[in-house]
Enzyme design. Structure first.
Site, PDB file in Angstrom:
ATOM      1  N   GLU A 198      -4.851  -5.114  10.739  1.00 16.97           N
ATOM      2  CA  GLU A 198      -3.783  -4.133  10.909  1.00 16.97           C
ATOM      3  C   GLU A 198      -3.935  -3.442  12.262  1.00 16.97           C
ATOM      4  O   GLU A 198      -4.682  -2.452  12.373  1.00 16.97           O
ATOM      5  CB  GLU A 198      -3.857  -3.067   9.805  1.00 16.97           C
ATOM      6  CG  GLU A 198      -3.644  -3.609   8.411  1.00 16.97           C
ATOM      7  CD  GLU A 198      -3.054  -2.559   7.473  1.00 16.97           C
ATOM      8  OE1 GLU A 198      -2.034  -2.858   6.867  1.00 16.97           O
ATOM      9  OE2 GLU A 198      -3.597  -1.454   7.360  1.00 16.97           O
ATOM     10  N   GLY A 200       3.118  -1.262   4.168  1.00 12.87           N
ATOM     11  CA  GLY A 200       3.204   0.172   3.886  1.00 12.87           C
ATOM     12  C   GLY A 200       4.630   0.558   3.530  1.00 12.87           C
ATOM     13  O   GLY A 200       5.099   0.345   2.413  1.00 12.87           O
ATOM     14  N   GLY A 201       5.339   1.101   4.508  1.00 11.18           N
ATOM     15  CA  GLY A 201       6.686   1.654   4.298  1.00 11.18           C
ATOM     16  C   GLY A 201       7.630   0.764   3.504  1.00 11.18           C
ATOM     17  O   GLY A 201       8.306   1.241   2.582  1.00 11.18           O
ATOM     18  N   SER A 206       4.106  -2.720  10.084  1.00  9.59           N
ATOM     19  CA  SER A 206       5.562  -2.873  10.196  1.00  9.59           C
ATOM     20  C   SER A 206       6.068  -4.223   9.677  1.00  9.59           C
ATOM     21  O   SER A 206       6.976  -4.816  10.262  1.00  9.59           O
ATOM     22  CB  SER A 206       6.021  -2.622  11.643  1.00  9.59           C
ATOM     23  OG  SER A 206       5.730  -1.289  12.029  1.00  9.59           O
ATOM     24  N   GLY A 212       3.422   1.747  10.828  1.00  5.26           N
ATOM     25  CA  GLY A 212       4.425   2.805  10.687  1.00  5.26           C
ATOM     26  C   GLY A 212       5.229   3.069  11.939  1.00  5.26           C
ATOM     27  O   GLY A 212       5.910   4.094  12.043  1.00  5.26           O
ATOM     28  N   ASN A 218       0.866  -1.183   0.000  1.00  3.07           N
ATOM     29  CA  ASN A 218       0.000   0.000   0.000  1.00  3.07           C
ATOM     30  C   ASN A 218       0.900   1.228   0.000  1.00  3.07           C
ATOM     31  O   ASN A 218       1.543   1.518   1.002  1.00  3.07           O
ATOM     32  CB  ASN A 218      -0.890  -0.045   1.261  1.00  3.07           C
ATOM     33  CG  ASN A 218      -1.706   1.226   1.443  1.00  3.07           C
ATOM     34  OD1 ASN A 218      -1.780   2.065   0.545  1.00  3.07           O
ATOM     35  ND2 ASN A 218      -2.317   1.372   2.610  1.00  3.07           N
ATOM     36  N   TRP A 219       0.922   1.918  -1.137  1.00  3.81           N
ATOM     37  CA  TRP A 219       1.850   3.047  -1.266  1.00  3.81           C
ATOM     38  C   TRP A 219       1.334   4.317  -0.576  1.00  3.81           C
ATOM     39  O   TRP A 219       2.035   5.317  -0.529  1.00  3.81           O
ATOM     40  CB  TRP A 219       2.129   3.325  -2.739  1.00  3.81           C
ATOM     41  CG  TRP A 219       3.130   2.374  -3.341  1.00  3.81           C
ATOM     42  CD1 TRP A 219       3.787   1.350  -2.695  1.00  3.81           C
ATOM     43  CD2 TRP A 219       3.605   2.363  -4.692  1.00  3.81           C
ATOM     44  NE1 TRP A 219       4.630   0.722  -3.556  1.00  3.81           N
ATOM     45  CE2 TRP A 219       4.544   1.315  -4.799  1.00  3.81           C
ATOM     46  CE3 TRP A 219       3.325   3.141  -5.810  1.00  3.81           C
ATOM     47  CZ2 TRP A 219       5.209   1.028  -5.993  1.00  3.81           C
ATOM     48  CZ3 TRP A 219       3.987   2.854  -7.004  1.00  3.81           C
ATOM     49  CH2 TRP A 219       4.923   1.815  -7.093  1.00  3.81           C
ATOM     50  N   LYS A 220       0.088   4.301  -0.138  1.00  3.42           N
ATOM     51  CA  LYS A 220      -0.494   5.478   0.526  1.00  3.42           C
ATOM     52  C   LYS A 220      -0.265   6.726  -0.342  1.00  3.42           C
ATOM     53  O   LYS A 220      -0.339   6.629  -1.566  1.00  3.42           O
ATOM     54  CB  LYS A 220       0.091   5.610   1.937  1.00  3.42           C
ATOM     55  CG  LYS A 220      -0.041   4.296   2.731  1.00  3.42           C
ATOM     56  CD  LYS A 220       0.291   4.421   4.186  1.00  3.42           C
ATOM     57  CE  LYS A 220       0.115   3.060   4.863  1.00  3.42           C
ATOM     58  NZ  LYS A 220       0.350   3.088   6.297  1.00  3.42           N
ATOM     59  N   GLU A 245      -6.275   4.833   8.347  1.00  2.00           N
ATOM     60  CA  GLU A 245      -6.022   6.265   8.091  1.00  2.00           C
ATOM     61  C   GLU A 245      -7.308   6.998   7.689  1.00  2.00           C
ATOM     62  O   GLU A 245      -7.654   7.990   8.341  1.00  2.00           O
ATOM     63  CB  GLU A 245      -4.846   6.413   7.117  1.00  2.00           C
ATOM     64  CG  GLU A 245      -3.544   6.068   7.846  1.00  2.00           C
ATOM     65  CD  GLU A 245      -2.443   5.422   7.016  1.00  2.00           C
ATOM     66  OE1 GLU A 245      -2.514   5.456   5.776  1.00  2.00           O
ATOM     67  OE2 GLU A 245      -1.509   4.872   7.615  1.00  2.00           O
ATOM     68  N   HIS A 284      -9.219   1.338   5.650  1.00  3.46           N
ATOM     69  CA  HIS A 284      -7.895   1.484   6.265  1.00  3.46           C
ATOM     70  C   HIS A 284      -7.998   2.419   7.475  1.00  3.46           C
ATOM     71  O   HIS A 284      -8.826   3.334   7.488  1.00  3.46           O
ATOM     72  CB  HIS A 284      -6.908   2.041   5.232  1.00  3.46           C
ATOM     73  CG  HIS A 284      -5.486   1.939   5.686  1.00  3.46           C
ATOM     74  ND1 HIS A 284      -4.925   2.858   6.533  1.00  3.46           N
ATOM     75  CD2 HIS A 284      -4.536   1.005   5.450  1.00  3.46           C
ATOM     76  CE1 HIS A 284      -3.674   2.488   6.783  1.00  3.46           C
ATOM     77  NE2 HIS A 284      -3.412   1.378   6.146  1.00  3.46           N
TER      78      HIS A 284
HETATM   79  P1  13P Z   1       3.572  -0.004   7.605  1.00  4.37           P
HETATM   80  O1  13P Z   1       3.985  -1.284   6.902  1.00  4.37           O
HETATM   81  O2  13P Z   1       4.342   1.186   7.159  1.00  4.37           O
HETATM   82  O3  13P Z   1       3.546  -0.201   9.091  1.00  4.37           O
HETATM   83  O4  13P Z   1       2.057   0.291   7.158  1.00  4.37           O
HETATM   84  C1  13P Z   1       1.106  -0.715   7.224  1.00  4.37           C
HETATM   85  C2  13P Z   1      -0.117  -0.273   6.522  1.00  4.37           C
HETATM   86  O5  13P Z   1      -0.796   0.654   6.950  1.00  4.37           O
HETATM   87  C3  13P Z   1      -0.474  -0.971   5.276  1.00  4.37           C
HETATM   88  O6  13P Z   1      -1.762  -0.651   4.863  1.00  4.37           O
END
Ligand code: 13P
Length: 243
Positions: A165, A225-226, A204, A171, A9-11, A98, A96
């Site tokens: 999640e 994510g990251g 993470s 993150g 997920n590149w956000k 966020e 999600h």
């Molecule tokens: P991270 O892998 O950066 O913790 O993010 C997870 C995430 O929110 C994937 O949707």
């Protein structure tokens, strides 16, 4: 047989130029990845067409980061299923943490989005998870169960992915212990009552913990994510080896 889904997920990251560079580095690294797993990236909307072109003929599939429940209309900033299908997008992330946090998305809205995805042939990736406070207060299971019951109402579990999640792990570098992530994924499976449901873990995920996570009996993939922003680290995750 549940086929694992490894998704990035590149956000709100990556211009089209950056996405092209990422693909040039990533595709050679998955040329020998076995077909026993799906590989997916969810770019921002502006990079979807670039990614679709670059991914042609490869194993990489595309997801969106959202989808609306209406086919078209006066919904500024939203995206309709047909706009995604036109680019060959196969999945849509909904719920999600966020948008739940920053835009107060409710379980009901998330359910509308997920139903719209399914009825248009997109596989929704419905995210659930508790905050640090909720876990400390012993409310994690109750919160997740409510998100699952309300968010998944009326959905077909055979065309669905649930991503567990835990918000405190997103993150932060604090991965949920794999045994605990596996326990929650098992609970979600029992609440939904479908042995075939695909359940991902997210929070993470990194090259250093992917093999252990993917060795767990109830974890059928990851939402990253990251670590998905860097081609080499996402390729290592895609090339996981479960024991
Ligand atoms: P991270 O892998 O950066 O913790 O993010 C997870 C995430 O929110 C994937 O949707």
């Amino acid at each position: 047989m549940r086929k694992p889904v490894i998704a990035g997920n590149w956000k709100m990251h990556m211009t089209c130029a950056q996405a092209r560079e990422w693909m040039a580095a990533f595709l050679p690294l998955i040329s020998n990845t076995p077909d026993d797993r799906h590989l997916v990236v969810a770019p921002p909307f502006t990079a979807i067409s670039t990614m679709a072109e670059a991914a042609q003929g490869s194993k990489l599939e595309l997801s969106s980061q959202n989808v609306h429940w209406e086919g078209h209309g006066a919904y500024t900033a939203e995206i309709a299923p047909a706009m995604l299908l036109e680019h060959g997008v196969a999945y849509a992330i909904v719920g999600h943490s966020e948008p739940r946090k920053y835009f107060s998305e409710s379980d009901e809205q998330i359910n509308h989005r997920a139903r719209s995805a399914q009825s248009n042939g997109l596989i929704p990736i419905v995210c659930v998870g508790e905050t640090d406070e909720q876990r400390t207060r012993g409310e994690a299971e109750r919160v997740i169960r409510r998100q699952v019951e309300q968010g998944l109402e009326g959905l077909d579990p055979s065309k669905l992915i649930v991503a567990y999640e835990p918000i405190w792990a997103i993150g932060t570098g604090k991965t949920c212990e794999s045994a605990e992530a596996n326990r929650i994924c098992g609970l979600i499976r029992s609440w939904v009552g479908s042995p075939d449901l695909i359940i991902q873990y997210g929070g993470s995920v990194k090259p250093g913990n992917i093999d252990e996570l993917m060795s767990m009996s109830d974890i059928d993939g990851v939402l990253v994510g990251g670590a998905s922003l860097e081609a080499e680290s996402f390729a290592r995750i895609a090339n996981y080896q479960a024991s």
